[in-house]
Design a protein around this motif. Structure first.
Motif, PDB file in Angstrom:
ATOM      1  N   VAL A  26       7.497  -4.414   4.531  1.00 35.42           N
ATOM      2  CA  VAL A  26       8.017  -5.136   3.476  1.00 35.42           C
ATOM      3  C   VAL A  26       8.812  -4.148   2.892  1.00 35.42           C
ATOM      4  O   VAL A  26       7.940  -2.748   2.149  1.00 35.42           O
ATOM      5  CB  VAL A  26       6.727  -5.992   3.142  1.00 35.42           C
ATOM      6  CG1 VAL A  26       7.063  -6.350   1.718  1.00 35.42           C
ATOM      7  CG2 VAL A  26       6.394  -6.864   3.769  1.00 35.42           C
ATOM      8  N   PRO A  27       9.650  -3.688   2.562  1.00 36.44           N
ATOM      9  CA  PRO A  27      10.434  -5.121   3.022  1.00 36.44           C
ATOM     10  C   PRO A  27      11.152  -3.781   4.118  1.00 36.44           C
ATOM     11  O   PRO A  27      10.789  -2.810   5.127  1.00 36.44           O
ATOM     12  CB  PRO A  27      11.961  -4.851   2.600  1.00 36.44           C
ATOM     13  CG  PRO A  27      11.876  -3.443   2.244  1.00 36.44           C
ATOM     14  CD  PRO A  27      10.946  -3.134   1.390  1.00 36.44           C
ATOM     15  N   PRO A  28      11.930  -5.085   5.116  1.00 39.04           N
ATOM     16  CA  PRO A  28      11.525  -4.342   6.933  1.00 39.04           C
ATOM     17  C   PRO A  28      13.099  -3.170   6.734  1.00 39.04           C
ATOM     18  O   PRO A  28      13.839  -2.701   5.917  1.00 39.04           O
ATOM     19  CB  PRO A  28      12.715  -5.669   7.527  1.00 39.04           C
ATOM     20  CG  PRO A  28      12.693  -6.608   6.748  1.00 39.04           C
ATOM     21  CD  PRO A  28      12.527  -6.232   5.777  1.00 39.04           C
ATOM     22  N   THR A  29      12.292  -2.571   7.983  1.00 34.64           N
ATOM     23  CA  THR A  29      12.813  -0.797   8.386  1.00 34.64           C
ATOM     24  C   THR A  29      12.963  -0.788   9.814  1.00 34.64           C
ATOM     25  O   THR A  29      13.248  -1.746  10.226  1.00 34.64           O
ATOM     26  CB  THR A  29      12.309  -0.489   7.320  1.00 34.64           C
ATOM     27  OG1 THR A  29      13.361   1.415   7.856  1.00 34.64           O
ATOM     28  CG2 THR A  29      10.734  -0.058   8.505  1.00 34.64           C
ATOM     29  N   ASP A  30      14.370   0.530   9.458  1.00 37.53           N
ATOM     30  CA  ASP A  30      14.372   0.690  10.900  1.00 37.53           C
ATOM     31  C   ASP A  30      14.240   1.574  11.484  1.00 37.53           C
ATOM     32  O   ASP A  30      13.796   2.383  12.530  1.00 37.53           O
ATOM     33  CB  ASP A  30      16.062   0.583  11.500  1.00 37.53           C
ATOM     34  CG  ASP A  30      16.908   1.643  10.579  1.00 37.53           C
ATOM     35  OD1 ASP A  30      16.010   1.980   9.905  1.00 37.53           O
ATOM     36  OD2 ASP A  30      17.538   1.573  10.584  1.00 37.53           O
ATOM     37  N   SER A  31      13.151   2.589  10.765  1.00 38.74           N
ATOM     38  CA  SER A  31      12.457   3.664  10.779  1.00 38.74           C
ATOM     39  C   SER A  31      10.537   3.941  10.567  1.00 38.74           C
ATOM     40  O   SER A  31      10.843   3.248   9.810  1.00 38.74           O
ATOM     41  CB  SER A  31      12.771   4.384   9.433  1.00 38.74           C
ATOM     42  OG  SER A  31      12.594   6.278   9.292  1.00 38.74           O
ATOM     43  N   LEU A  32      10.333   4.196  11.671  1.00 37.85           N
ATOM     44  CA  LEU A  32       8.551   4.312  12.113  1.00 37.85           C
ATOM     45  C   LEU A  32       8.476   5.453  11.079  1.00 37.85           C
ATOM     46  O   LEU A  32       6.631   4.987  10.406  1.00 37.85           O
ATOM     47  CB  LEU A  32       8.606   4.788  13.599  1.00 37.85           C
ATOM     48  CG  LEU A  32       8.378   3.450  14.556  1.00 37.85           C
ATOM     49  CD1 LEU A  32       7.967   4.118  15.816  1.00 37.85           C
ATOM     50  CD2 LEU A  32       7.536   3.058  13.938  1.00 37.85           C
ATOM     51  N   GLU A  33       9.132   5.980  10.481  1.00 41.99           N
ATOM     52  CA  GLU A  33       8.827   7.080   9.771  1.00 41.99           C
ATOM     53  C   GLU A  33       8.534   6.183   7.885  1.00 41.99           C
ATOM     54  O   GLU A  33       7.388   6.325   7.518  1.00 41.99           O
ATOM     55  CB  GLU A  33       9.619   8.298   9.019  1.00 41.99           C
ATOM     56  CG  GLU A  33       9.115   9.370   8.165  1.00 41.99           C
ATOM     57  CD  GLU A  33       7.782  10.136   8.397  1.00 41.99           C
ATOM     58  OE1 GLU A  33       7.147  10.693   8.144  1.00 41.99           O
ATOM     59  OE2 GLU A  33       7.703  10.073  10.033  1.00 41.99           O
ATOM     60  N   VAL A  34       9.306   5.603   7.439  1.00 39.26           N
ATOM     61  CA  VAL A  34       9.121   4.624   6.798  1.00 39.26           C
ATOM     62  C   VAL A  34       7.874   3.686   6.760  1.00 39.26           C
ATOM     63  O   VAL A  34       7.102   3.377   6.060  1.00 39.26           O
ATOM     64  CB  VAL A  34      10.245   3.773   6.417  1.00 39.26           C
ATOM     65  CG1 VAL A  34      10.193   2.568   5.373  1.00 39.26           C
ATOM     66  CG2 VAL A  34      11.718   4.428   6.190  1.00 39.26           C
ATOM     67  N   VAL A  35       8.129   3.062   8.222  1.00 41.13           N
ATOM     68  CA  VAL A  35       6.696   1.740   8.420  1.00 41.13           C
ATOM     69  C   VAL A  35       5.267   3.137   7.702  1.00 41.13           C
ATOM     70  O   VAL A  35       5.084   2.244   6.886  1.00 41.13           O
ATOM     71  CB  VAL A  35       6.651   1.652   9.888  1.00 41.13           C
ATOM     72  CG1 VAL A  35       5.575   0.684   9.455  1.00 41.13           C
ATOM     73  CG2 VAL A  35       8.173   1.060  10.275  1.00 41.13           C
ATOM     74  N   ARG A  36       5.283   4.140   8.228  1.00 42.49           N
ATOM     75  CA  ARG A  36       4.083   4.629   8.247  1.00 42.49           C
ATOM     76  C   ARG A  36       3.919   4.884   6.858  1.00 42.49           C
ATOM     77  O   ARG A  36       2.704   4.543   6.252  1.00 42.49           O
ATOM     78  CB  ARG A  36       4.500   6.273   8.595  1.00 42.49           C
ATOM     79  CG  ARG A  36       2.773   6.582   8.979  1.00 42.49           C
ATOM     80  CD  ARG A  36       2.604   8.160   9.720  1.00 42.49           C
ATOM     81  NE  ARG A  36       3.995   9.260   9.512  1.00 42.49           N
ATOM     82  CZ  ARG A  36       3.672  10.311  10.292  1.00 42.49           C
ATOM     83  NH1 ARG A  36       2.967  11.318  11.132  1.00 42.49           N
ATOM     84  NH2 ARG A  36       4.376  11.159   9.117  1.00 42.49           N
ATOM     85  N   SER A  37       5.173   5.308   5.666  1.00 41.94           N
ATOM     86  CA  SER A  37       4.954   5.691   4.217  1.00 41.94           C
ATOM     87  C   SER A  37       3.742   4.539   3.849  1.00 41.94           C
ATOM     88  O   SER A  37       3.803   4.538   2.640  1.00 41.94           O
ATOM     89  CB  SER A  37       6.223   6.142   3.827  1.00 41.94           C
ATOM     90  OG  SER A  37       7.636   5.716   3.732  1.00 41.94           O
ATOM     91  N   ARG A  38       4.601   3.422   4.206  1.00 47.92           N
ATOM     92  CA  ARG A  38       4.365   1.650   3.491  1.00 47.92           C
ATOM     93  C   ARG A  38       2.786   1.729   3.833  1.00 47.92           C
ATOM     94  O   ARG A  38       2.556   0.203   2.975  1.00 47.92           O
ATOM     95  CB  ARG A  38       5.799   1.051   3.679  1.00 47.92           C
ATOM     96  CG  ARG A  38       6.901   1.579   2.775  1.00 47.92           C
ATOM     97  CD  ARG A  38       8.040   0.062   3.283  1.00 47.92           C
ATOM     98  NE  ARG A  38       9.588   0.571   2.751  1.00 47.92           N
ATOM     99  CZ  ARG A  38      10.335   0.511   2.981  1.00 47.92           C
ATOM    100  NH1 ARG A  38      10.702  -0.994   3.790  1.00 47.92           N
ATOM    101  NH2 ARG A  38      11.714   0.963   2.135  1.00 47.92           N
ATOM    102  N   LEU A  39       2.252   2.007   5.183  1.00 49.45           N
ATOM    103  CA  LEU A  39       1.565   1.453   5.515  1.00 49.45           C
ATOM    104  C   LEU A  39       0.071   1.768   4.201  1.00 49.45           C
ATOM    105  O   LEU A  39       0.185   2.996   3.503  1.00 49.45           O
ATOM    106  CB  LEU A  39       1.060   1.917   6.338  1.00 49.45           C
ATOM    107  CG  LEU A  39       1.478   1.215   7.571  1.00 49.45           C
ATOM    108  CD1 LEU A  39       1.730   1.675   8.890  1.00 49.45           C
ATOM    109  CD2 LEU A  39       1.057  -0.725   7.647  1.00 49.45           C
ATOM    110  N   ALA A  40      -0.904   1.431   3.776  1.00 56.66           N
ATOM    111  CA  ALA A  40      -1.875   1.348   2.418  1.00 56.66           C
ATOM    112  C   ALA A  40      -3.043   1.967   3.799  1.00 56.66           C
ATOM    113  O   ALA A  40      -4.043   2.847   3.093  1.00 56.66           O
ATOM    114  CB  ALA A  40      -2.519  -0.065   2.377  1.00 56.66           C
ATOM    115  N   LYS A  41      -3.529   1.503   4.510  1.00 57.80           N
ATOM    116  CA  LYS A  41      -5.060   1.591   5.574  1.00 57.80           C
ATOM    117  C   LYS A  41      -4.174   3.132   6.573  1.00 57.80           C
ATOM    118  O   LYS A  41      -3.240   3.393   7.368  1.00 57.80           O
ATOM    119  CB  LYS A  41      -4.527   0.822   6.217  1.00 57.80           C
ATOM    120  CG  LYS A  41      -5.517  -0.774   5.504  1.00 57.80           C
ATOM    121  CD  LYS A  41      -6.039  -1.398   6.762  1.00 57.80           C
ATOM    122  CE  LYS A  41      -7.243  -1.083   7.326  1.00 57.80           C
ATOM    123  NZ  LYS A  41      -7.717  -1.928   8.103  1.00 57.80           N
TER     124      LYS A  41
END
Length: 542
Positions: A471-486
């Motif tokens: 949230v919002p969608p992305t194409d980078s796992l690094e961004v995914v990891r930075s946006r996760l709360a847990k």
């Protein structure tokens, strides 16, 4: 009186039975020369075999035989076992064969005095002048007789056999004051010396002196049985016992130099190089791969430092397992270690690659050396293209050209804008009229769910599902990891990156991912959303 005789008879039978159950051990000789052998015989009526490790330390077992006998005594059938060993001493001096435990019985300890080899026996000088008139001889060489303490030395033992062997045992005694290990498999070749063909067995050892001083390497030994020719068999059995011993080698071990670097690493040579580097810009979707190579002359792979790589600008480095090769070149042991690293950038900008310096001691030049690779720079492709501004010198001409083009096409722009506005109004009216007749239908969104991707176990699908659910969608796992709360989900995404780019074990990473995402992904900011919203939350909280 009859009762007394009966009691005596029963006692005699019991004593006879006890004597029969006794386990006995004996040797054929109690004094032998170092190039001779002794026969050890063990007899027992039990079913437990002797523990050969008790006497295998000081003797080489050159032959063994087992026999079984059945006897009838005292009205009972008795079965006894007989174990015979042909033993050749590994050293001179008094050798004690300890008592052997065999079931409930124990043998007596035996003593064998081993004298120095008798004159005229087959001693094998280590020099090239060894007599090739012998049927069997041994030559032992080392690359240096004056090594440093903790310096590895390659020792080569060659066994020359000029007759057919029925059986043979090769042995190299342990070295007091040094560690020793065989570093290669035996190599069998043939060689012609003075017109006579010998079968040659080459065995190589890696010897590392523990301390400075004199270290004596006892000569290798070959014990076996040779088969004679036609005339030997005609006038006898033609079988001859062979016991060849090489001369003792002496190492004068030098102390570690006082000015040597710590840790102490004595080598003949040490070379580092990059064998592969990225030829183009790298990105998160296309990480760079870098391969390093280390060549160490005079060391085993386990003796040299581990190959590592450091990257700047926050880039992540995922090393693969090192690959090693070893070979003998010019009489020296050469180890080659290669290792590949995956470089994953986390932000734009250049990445500098460096390797830690390795300090080592040059054995021939007797001085400290330092090995380090030069700095390498990798260019990172920008994830979002940015237009480059023109140079200052061309700014005025570019501005004039742009103004001229805008002025010439102003009328065309106005006409095109009016036409586009009319088309948009007509399209809106048509859509509104159609929407009143037909209820709107929502097209299904086609994407891979995270649950399905985790069930399939495909790392690429899991990466795509995580990026789509972000949230919002992305194409980078690094961004995914930075946006996760847990934190557990952040660590799982880091493990996924390591598995994709660093070669980590897939099964263990899947277990981590499935455990972390057993519940829905929790994004940063979800906990602060107002529950009184008119629309229900994406994932209901409990």
């Amino acid at each position: 009186m009859k009762a007394f005789k009966l009691a005596c008879l029963v006692l005699c039978l019991a004593l006879s039975s006890t004597a029969w159950a006794e386990t006995r051990a004996s040797v054929s000789r109690t004094s032998i020369h170092a190039d001779e052998s002794v026969r050890l015989v063990i007899e027992t009526d039990g079913n437990v075999a002797p523990d050969e490790s008790k006497f295998n330390t000081d003797f080489v077992i050159t032959a063994r035989a087992t026999g079984r006998s059945i006897n009838y005594a005292g009205g009972r059938v008795r079965t006894s076992m007989r174990y015979e060993y042909e033993l050749s001493p590994r050293r001179s001096g008094r050798i004690v064969i300890p008592s052997l435990r065999m079931g409930n019985d124990t043998t007596s300890a035996l003593v064998v005095d081993v004298l120095d080899a008798a004159a005229g026996t087959w001693r094998s000088p280590n020099s090239g002048a060894a007599s090739t008139s012998q049927d069997v001889f041994i030559r032992t060489t080392v690359e240096t007789t004056q090594p440093y303490a903790q310096q590895g030395v390659l020792m080569t033992v060659r066994f020359y056999v000029g007759r057919s062997m029925i059986d043979a045992a090769l042995d190299q005694p342990a070295i007091e004051g040094a560690s020793m290990q065989q570093v290669a498999s035996d190599v069998q070749t043939s060689q012609v010396l003075n017109g006579r063909t010998y079968q040659v067995v080459t065995r190589q050892y890696w010897v590392v002196p523990d301390r400075a001083g004199i270290v004596r390497i006892a000569g290798a030994r070959l014990v076996g049985t040779t088969a004679g020719g036609f005339f030997d068999e005609a006038f006898g059995d033609g079988i001859e016992r062979i016991n060849a011993v090489a001369d003792t080698l002496v190492l004068n071990v030098q102390p570690q130099p006082s000015n040597a670097a710590d840790p102490w690493l004595p080598l003949h040579d040490l070379r580092l190089r990059y064998t592969s580097l990225p030829q183009s810009e790298i990105s998160q979707s296309q990480p760079g791969r870098v391969t390093l190579e280390m060549v160490a002359e005079g060391a085993l792979p386990a003796d040299v430092p581990e190959l590592t790589l450091q990257a700047s600008n926050g880039a992540q480095v995922y090393p693969e397992p090192a690959q090693t090769q070893s070979a003998v070149r010019n009489g020296r042991w050469v180890s080659t270690i290669t290792r590949t690293f995956s470089i994953l950038p986390t932000q734009g900008g250049a990445i500098s690659l460096t390797t830690p310096a390795i300090n080592w001691w040059h054995i021939e030049n007797k001085r400290n050396e330092r090995a380090q690779l030069p700095l390498q720079t990798l260019q990172v492709k920008a994830s979002i293209p940015v237009s480059q501004a023109p140079d200052a010198s061309d700014a005025k001409s570019a501005s004039d050209t742009l103004s001229t083009r805008l002025h010439m096409s102003m009328r065309a722009w106005i006409a095109g804008g009016v036409f586009a506005l009319c088309v948009a109004v007509i399209a809106f009216l048509v859509w509104r009229k159609k929407s009143r007749r037909d209820p709107p239908t929502e097209l299904p969104r086609v994407h891979i769910s995270l649950e399905s991707a985790l069930a399939s176990g495909d790392l690429a699908d899991i990466s795509a599902a995580l990026c789509a659910s972000c949230v919002p969608p992305t194409d980078s796992l690094e961004v995914v990891r930075s946006r996760l709360a847990k934190p557990s989900q952040q660590e799982a995404v880091a493990a996924l990156q390591a598995a994709r780019w660093g070669g980590a074990a897939t099964e263990s990473v899947l277990d981590v991912l499935r455990t972390a995402f057993a519940s829905k992904p929790e994004w940063v900011g979800m906990r602060h959303e107002t529950r009184n919203s008119e629309l229900p939350p994406l994932y209901p909280t409990h």
